[in-house]
Motif scaffolding. Structure first.
Motif, short mmCIF file in Angstrom:
data_model
loop_
_atom_site.label_atom_id
_atom_site.label_comp_id
_atom_site.label_asym_id
_atom_site.label_seq_id
_atom_site.Cartn_x
_atom_site.Cartn_y
_atom_site.Cartn_z
N LEU A 175 11.27 -60.04 38.28
CA LEU A 175 10.88 -58.79 37.64
C LEU A 175 10.29 -59.08 36.26
CD1 LEU A 175 11.08 -55.66 37.88
CD2 LEU A 175 13.32 -55.84 36.78
N GLY A 176 9.14 -58.48 35.96
CA GLY A 176 8.56 -58.63 34.63
C GLY A 176 8.90 -57.44 33.76
N PHE A 177 8.65 -57.61 32.46
CA PHE A 177 8.98 -56.56 31.49
C PHE A 177 8.21 -55.28 31.78
CE2 PHE A 177 8.38 -54.59 27.22
CZ PHE A 177 9.71 -54.37 26.90
N ARG A 178 6.93 -55.42 32.13
CA ARG A 178 6.11 -54.25 32.38
C ARG A 178 6.68 -53.41 33.54
NH1 ARG A 178 0.34 -52.89 32.75
NH2 ARG A 178 -0.40 -54.98 32.30
N SER A 179 7.00 -54.09 34.65
CA SER A 179 7.54 -53.36 35.80
C SER A 179 8.88 -52.73 35.45
CB SER A 179 7.74 -54.29 36.99
OG SER A 179 6.56 -54.98 37.26
N LEU A 180 9.69 -53.49 34.75
CA LEU A 180 11.01 -52.96 34.36
C LEU A 180 10.85 -51.66 33.59
CD1 LEU A 180 14.22 -53.75 33.75
CD2 LEU A 180 13.28 -54.14 31.48
N VAL A 181 9.99 -51.69 32.58
CA VAL A 181 9.82 -50.52 31.71
C VAL A 181 9.19 -49.37 32.49
CG1 VAL A 181 8.53 -49.67 29.72
CG2 VAL A 181 9.74 -51.84 29.58
N LEU A 182 8.15 -49.69 33.27
CA LEU A 182 7.42 -48.60 33.95
C LEU A 182 8.26 -47.95 35.04
CD1 LEU A 182 3.75 -49.88 34.12
CD2 LEU A 182 4.92 -48.56 32.35
N THR A 183 9.17 -48.71 35.65
CA THR A 183 9.95 -48.08 36.72
C THR A 183 11.24 -47.48 36.20
OG1 THR A 183 10.92 -50.22 37.19
CG2 THR A 183 9.08 -49.54 38.58
N GLU A 184 11.85 -48.08 35.20
CA GLU A 184 13.20 -47.64 34.84
C GLU A 184 13.28 -46.85 33.55
OE1 GLU A 184 16.04 -50.83 35.19
OE2 GLU A 184 14.95 -51.66 36.89
N TYR A 185 12.23 -46.85 32.76
CA TYR A 185 12.30 -46.16 31.45
C TYR A 185 11.21 -45.11 31.33
CZ TYR A 185 15.92 -49.50 30.58
OH TYR A 185 17.08 -50.21 30.69
N ARG A 186 11.06 -44.31 32.41
CA ARG A 186 10.11 -43.19 32.33
C ARG A 186 10.63 -42.20 31.29
NH1 ARG A 186 10.65 -43.58 37.72
NH2 ARG A 186 11.64 -41.53 37.85
N LEU A 187 9.68 -41.50 30.68
CA LEU A 187 10.05 -40.72 29.50
C LEU A 187 11.07 -39.63 29.78
CD1 LEU A 187 6.89 -40.45 27.28
CD2 LEU A 187 8.66 -42.18 27.40
N ASN A 188 10.98 -38.99 30.96
CA ASN A 188 11.96 -37.93 31.22
C ASN A 188 13.37 -38.50 31.27
OD1 ASN A 188 11.27 -39.28 33.56
ND2 ASN A 188 11.79 -37.53 34.88
N LEU A 189 13.50 -39.71 31.85
CA LEU A 189 14.82 -40.34 31.92
C LEU A 189 15.31 -40.73 30.52
CD1 LEU A 189 14.22 -42.73 34.97
CD2 LEU A 189 15.35 -40.50 34.96
N VAL A 190 14.40 -41.32 29.77
CA VAL A 190 14.76 -41.77 28.42
C VAL A 190 15.14 -40.57 27.55
CG1 VAL A 190 13.86 -42.83 26.31
CG2 VAL A 190 13.38 -43.87 28.53
N ALA A 191 14.35 -39.50 27.64
CA ALA A 191 14.62 -38.33 26.82
C ALA A 191 15.98 -37.74 27.18
CB ALA A 191 13.52 -37.29 27.00
N ALA A 192 16.29 -37.69 28.48
CA ALA A 192 17.57 -37.12 28.89
C ALA A 192 18.73 -37.99 28.40
CB ALA A 192 17.62 -37.01 30.41
N LEU A 193 18.55 -39.30 28.44
CA LEU A 193 19.62 -40.20 28.04
C LEU A 193 19.81 -40.23 26.52
CD1 LEU A 193 21.64 -42.36 29.09
CD2 LEU A 193 19.90 -44.06 28.57
N THR A 194 18.69 -40.27 25.81
CA THR A 194 18.79 -40.48 24.35
C THR A 194 18.90 -39.19 23.57
OG1 THR A 194 16.40 -40.43 24.15
CG2 THR A 194 17.40 -42.59 24.46
N GLN A 195 18.62 -38.05 24.21
CA GLN A 195 18.59 -36.76 23.53
C GLN A 195 17.46 -36.68 22.50
OE1 GLN A 195 22.61 -36.42 22.09
NE2 GLN A 195 23.41 -35.73 24.05
N VAL A 196 16.47 -37.54 22.67
CA VAL A 196 15.28 -37.46 21.82
C VAL A 196 14.16 -36.83 22.66
CG1 VAL A 196 13.57 -38.78 20.51
CG2 VAL A 196 15.94 -39.53 20.56
#
Lengths: 804, 236, 172
Positions: free
Chosen positions: A313-334
């Motif tokens: 797994l590369g960094f790009r795939s990791l970020v693009l599949t697992e850190y989509r903004l809706n997920l990040v926003a829900a987790l971080t409350q930002v």
């Protein structure tokens, strides 16, 4: 009219006269006596010739140069050395309080031995000869019994050359166990090691950066070299500078750093890594990252195939599949729009810097978070560039080998077996208690109070009780010293030859050096001189390794080495410095000295020597990973995982799981029902490093945002307090599964509703009259080890709060 | 004749409070014991005053380093019954400690609460009295004290300049707080001299005076925080 | 019987008269006890031998504070006996005992006053004698201030010499 005086009248006159005379005497003398008694006693302030002398502050690792005003033999004012490249004349309140350290009424005044027990110590003053003799006898005895390796030296806050001296002493004596207290920057350094292969010397060009994203680093409250950070902050916002550097603070709490930032991003506690990777998502999808740097200098960005043909797994795939903004926003409350805006700003403001993996100046943050943050620097190409992340080239002469070359037994904490290649002091208690790999026979502590400042300090206190011989070099009777058998009180900064190397995050080599400012106030001795005396008493190899008669001779050697290196300059004004740089660019080195003697004198006149130029583009030095590139996918982690399959599995990584080697958001703890609030310790600048509560100057200014001083306070969100039926100023209990403590409640709207905060640095039980106040939050925290790096985590304890 | 004034750039201030401690060590201000401090009897000529607004997560805070503002029209000097306080021709609001009778009218009159009363005999336990500055008196119990703009430093700077037969130059005389500031957020100089740094900054559009509407005409001028104006690329 | 007013009463007259006398005597004629000096230093002899004030009182011209001479200063000449005075012998006795000479400072300003010798002597052009009196005539060390160190004296001199009387210049 006739005036007849009869006898009776005369007697009356005489009687009245006597009374009058008495009254007048009584009035004048009496009044003045009365006046003197009632008037405030004036404090005698003797005069004397004025002089200004240089020194170095060691109240934190920041290494600021001092300029001390003396009147006669007294030091009356501490100021900054205007020539010193770290602070340029400025100083933080801690440095100023050095006078109260020097003249503190509760300093340890002479060597003491414990004639009672460890539980109920009884201190007896002894002579220096007896003190050094006792220690020398003990060490000689251990050496005879072949247990020299069982001696542990804990080195804390002191200059670079003292660390070198102590370490050299210990190695020559026959022990590899020199341990240093943890630094909050160890988190970021861990990322630099795992992704860049840099074991030490992580540095930043703060002044040159245009955009600073700080993920929880308390940038203005004790981070790195505090005055260096403040100076950079002032330069970013100087009205004459034209451009303003944007400073964004990502932190759950509205700290003073957040208050002074251009923008505060209130993030859910523990989700900084997710936010950093969410920003990476935007940078990658919108093409804002430095594609050239990523392709030329990094490894593991794209998915890749190893020699065995397995795809990773590369960094790009990791970020693009697992850190989509809706997920990040829900987790971080930002909110999503904030993430988008920040990423675009960061992507367009070059050079930018991201800092993370720092909790407090003695408590490193989570390494995976630090890796996520550091990956932003790599994405933006902010490595080895002005305004970016640098690695300091240490000026270090070859350490002389003890002769004949002696094989030292393995290190007590075996740093070769752990992920990170430095010995972690928090592992010492376990090693002592287990007696493995060998028994600890003696512990020497200098410049540190680990029983108070380590998250597992209580465990260390228990462990020290098993150690046959404990020696402390402290200036105050602190928590660790209370466990000692022998106290050899050290001079304070202004009483000894002071020196410091480059402070943390400072990009170039530097050596500050100054002679003592005042004569010792008490019967104390410089620990470096004591160790040299010890070396002479022990004789043999130890004496051969340290032939110097005093620390002054020891540092003189360093100056000779600097001279021999034919580089750098003694401290100068900014103007001269610019001129020197110009010369250097055209290939000229024009030092102001031509002999060692001149260099020695100039260093003392100006405060030190440094190498003002950073040589960019030394990629071999900066990138020392197996791939010789910046590794989004850390091969050091991969190697560790291959060797520690069970440990990796315990951490939740099956063999072959690439997440272990990539930055990722660590799982968040669950709050147990009976403990609803997360307790996070916070660092405030006056008590940075957990030290300073014994100094009234610093106590008075500890909590300006909540109008608090002299006492621990529990910060809580007003809404949360309302729900709990608590009001401002209540005395409350904070209870964790480990115990409870009573503190005053302070309502502060800058606190996350699910969190409470306690300041670090309070709650000593020993020592000075002023320090024994408040609560040490570390006593309430449950510390668990992060399974991969082995770091002790202190951000996962839940508590409940109720009125007492 | 100079008119001494100070400019504090709130954009550069880090709220580290070095100025607070520098003032205290320079001017022999005693540290009152914790119990007394809890009753609001701490003496601090210069404090950092927080002004907090909003609720989580939209909180903002202005942190204002607040020395005596050395008003041109100071309300405190009018109420002194014994003439212990006044304004010097150079604009310094002075307090003659030896003349003060401790009536505390002035502490009530000052809208900025920059005058402090000595409720207790000053204590310097142990060796702490060794660190006292011989240039400044230790004020006895029962006396009101305040910022002097480190007047003793002016006296010394002037003497030094006179001895060297030159006029007082900019930067010769700096109060302790200004000199120590690690972020160089504080400036000090002659407001009358149009070429001085303080005069230049005082003309800045960011300049404001604290509670100006009271008509006190302070000579400590603040520069408001300002904002980040966008990245290079966006501006282009 | 007619009562005499109390101020005509003899006891009252006596009280008043002697109170006034006592006030004068105790207040002005017998001043507060003054310090004793450790040895009978003779200013006249030293000055007659060509010594200046700042030779011993270093800083009295160009520093803020004038100083009293330390043992080292005295020993520059008195290492060996210069006279047969038993007072001179005391210097070497102090030296032998390793003690500084505990001079008592006779002239001092209150602690809330900032006084600079440099300002008055080097810059203001005053002579030592203006405040300290004619020391060249004194054969005994002074035990109390020779000149007046009162605020009145300061103000008078300032007015005579047209120096400003801004409170802040002296009060601290």
């Amino acid at each position: 009219m006739s005036f007849r005086v009869n006898r009776r009248d005369f007697l009356r006159f005489a009687g009245g006269g006597a009374a009058g005379l008495a009254a007048s005497g009584v009035t004048l003398r009496g009044l003045s006596t009365l006046n003197a008694a009632l008037a405030a006693e004036e404090v005698e302030v003797p005069g004397g010739p004025e002089a200004w002398r240089l020194s170095v502050c060691s109240l934190c690792p920041g290494g600021c140069g001092l300029r001390v005003r003396t009147i006669g033999k007294r030091a009356v004012k501490i100021q900054g050395n205007p020539l010193h490249p770290v602070n340029r004349g400025g100083l933080c309140p801690r440095g100023l309080a050095g006078l109260q350290v020097l003249y503190h009424p509760d300093r340890l005044r002479a060597p003491q031995k414990n004639v009672g027990s460890r539980e109920a110590p009884q201190w007896q003053e002894i002579s220096w000869d007896e003190a050094i003799g006792t220690l020398a006898d003990r060490l000689a005895e251990l050496n005879r019994r072949g247990q020299a390796h069982g001696v542990v030296f804990v080195g804390g806050r002191c200059g670079h050359q003292r660390h070198r001296l102590f370490q050299r002493f210990l190695r020559a004596y026959g022990s590899p166990n020199y341990l240093r207290t943890p630094s909050g920057l160890d988190g970021a350094q861990a990322a630099a090691y795992l992704q860049q292969g840099a074991r030490e010397g992580l540095a930043y060009d703060l002044e040159g950066t245009r955009y600073l994203l700080s993920f929880g680093a308390n940038f203005l409250e004790g981070w790195g070299s505090p005055v260096g950070a403040m100076r950079a902050f002032g330069q970013w916002r100087d009205s004459a500078a034209g451009r303003r550097t944007k400073f964004v603070q990502v932190e759950p709490r509205f700290s003073l750093t957040a208050a002074r930032a251009d923008e505060w991003v209130a993030v859910r506690p523990g989700t900084e890594a997710a936010l950093a990777l969410g920003l990476a998502y935007v940078l990658i999808t919108e093409g804002l990252y430095d594609a050239r740097f990523v392709s030329e200098r990094t490894f593991g960005f794209e998915d890749w195939r190893d020699a065995a043909g397995r795809t990773h797994l590369g960094f790009r795939s990791l970020v693009l599949t697992e850190y989509r903004l809706n997920l990040v926003a829900a987790l971080t409350q930002v909110p999503v729009e904030t993430i988008l805006r920040l990423a675009r700003e960061f992507g367009r403001s070059r050079p930018g810097l991201a800092l993370g993996g720092h909790h407090a100046s003695t408590l490193p943050g989570d390494p995976y978070t630090a890796m996520a943050v550091h990956s932003l620097n790599a994405l933006m190409g902010s490595l080895e560039t002005p305004g970016g992340v640098l690695v300091r080239a240490e000026f270090e002469a070859e350490e002389p080998r003890p002769s004949p070359v002696r094989r030292l037994p393995p290190h007590l904490l075996d740093p070769d077996d752990t992920l990170l290649p430095w010995a972690d002091l928090t592992r010492l208690p376990e090693a002592i208690l287990a007696g493995k790999p060998y028994a600890v026979e003696a512990v020497l502590v200098h410049g540190a109070d680990p029983v108070f400042s380590l998250p597992n300090g209580e465990q260390l206190a228990l462990a020290l009780q098993r150690v046959p011989f404990v020696v402390s070099f402290a200036s105050f009777l602190d928590e660790t010293t209370a466990q000692a058998d022998l106290i050899l009180p050290d001079h304070t900064d202004l009483e000894k030859w002071q020196e410091a190397g480059s402070p943390p995050t400072f990009p170039v080599p530097l050596q500050s050096l100054s002679p003592p400012v005042v004569e010792p106030v008490h019967q104390t001795r410089d620990a470096a001189d004591v160790v040299l005396a010890l070396a002479h008493t022990l004789g043999g190899e130890v004496a051969a390794a340290l032939p110097q008669g005093s620390f002054q001779e020891f540092v003189r050697r360093q100056v000779e080495e600097i001279f021999a290196a034919q580089t750098g300059y003694t401290f100068t004004t900014s103007l001269e410095e610019t001129w020197n740089r110009l010369l250097e660019r055209s290939g000229w080195w024009a030092p102001t000295y031509s002999t060692v003697e001149q260099l020695w004198e100039q260093i003392q006149e100006r405060g030190g020597w440094w190498e003002p130029n950073y040589y960019y583009g030394e990629w071999k030095r900066v990138l020392r990973t197996p791939s010789r590139r910046f590794e989004f996918y850390s091969q050091a982690l991969a190697r560790w995982a291959a060797q520690h399959v069970d440990q990796a599995r315990a951490a939740g990584f099956e063999p072959g799981d690439d997440h272990l080697c990539l930055p990722h958001q660590p799982p968040l703890p669950e709050s147990p029902a009976e403990f609803p609030l997360l307790l996070l310790p916070v660092e405030v600048l006056p008590l940075a490093g957990g030290d300073g509560a014994h100094l009234p100057y610093l106590e008075q200014i500890a909590g300006p945002h909540v109008f608090e001083q002299w006492e621990s306070w529990l910060e809580i969100n007003p809404r949360t307090a309302g729900e709990l039926g608590l009001v401002e100023g209540d005395r409350v209990w904070v209870e964790s599964p480990r115990g409870r403590a009573q503190v005053r409640l302070r309502l502060y709207p800058g606190v996350h509703p699910a969190v409470v905060h306690l300041p670090l640095g309070y709650g000593r039980t020993q020592g000075s009259r002023w320090g024994r106040r408040g609560v040490n939050p570390l006593g309430l925290l449950e510390s668990q080890r992060e399974p991969v790096s082995g770091h002790l985590q202190i951000t996962r304890t839940y508590v409940r709060v109720y009125r007492s | 004749m100079p008119r001494w004034g100070m400019v504090i750039d709130l954009a550069k201030c880090t709220a580290c409070q070095a100025c607070v401690v520098a003032c205290q060590t320079e001017n022999n201000v005693p540290c009152v014991e914790p119990e007394q401090a809890a009753r609001g009897r701490r003496i601090s000529w210069l404090t950092v005053l927080p002004e907090l607004h909003g609720d989580y997560p939209r909180v903002s805070m202005r942190l204002l380093p607040l020395p005596c503002l050395h008003c041109d029209s100071p309300p405190c000097i009018r109420v002194c019954p014994v003439g212990a306080t006044g304004i010097t021709p150079e604009g310094v609001v002075r307090q003659t400690f030896a003349r003060c009778i401790g009536c505390r009218y002035c502490t009530n009159a000052c809208p900025y609460t920059r005058r402090m009363f000595n409720w207790y005999r000053p204590e310097f336990p142990g060796g702490l009295s060794l660190a006292l500055n011989p240039d400044v008196s230790v004020r006895p119990k029962g006396v009101v004290e305040k910022c002097t703009l480190c007047h003793h430093r002016l006296m010394q700077a002037r003497e030094r300049a006179q001895a060297e037969e030159r006029p007082l130059a900019e930067g010769d005389y700096l109060p302790a707080c200004v000199e120590i500031c690690p972020a160089t957020a504080m400036y000090f100089g002659d407001l009358e001299d149009p070429d001085s740094k303080v005069a230049e900054l005082a003309r800045s559009p960011r300049a404001f005076r604290y509670l100006e509407e009271l008509g006190t005409e302070p000579k400590v001028i603040y520069l408001s925080e300002g904002e980040w104006t966008g990245s290079e690329e966006e501006r282009r | 019987m007619e009562l005499a007013p109390p101020w005509k009463a003899p006891w009252f007259l006596g009280f008043g008269f002697f109170f006034a006398v006592g006030w004068f005597l105790f207040g002005w004629v017998w001043p507060a006890p003054s310090p004793r000096q450790p040895l009978r230093y003779n200013h006249a002899v030293h000055i007659a031998n060509g010594m200046g004030c700042v030779d011993c009182h270093a800083g009295g011209r160009d520093q803020e504070r004038a100083t009293l001479p330390g043992l080292d200063t005295c020993l520059m000449c008195h290492q060996e006996a210069v006279t047969e005075s038993s007072e001179e012998e005391k210097i070497r006795a102090f030296a032998a005992a390793g003690r500084e000479i505990p001079w008592a400072q006779a002239t001092r300003v209150p602690r809330h006053v900032y006084f600079s010798h440099r300002r008055h002597v080097a810059l203001g052009g005053l002579e030592c004698v203006d405040c300290h009196g004619a020391m060249e005539t004194r054969t005994e060390p002074p035990r109390y201030p020779v000149g007046p160190t009162t605020m009145d004296a300061c103000l008078d001199c300032h007015e005579q010499r047209k120096v400003d009387n801004d409170c802040n210049r002296c009060h601290r």
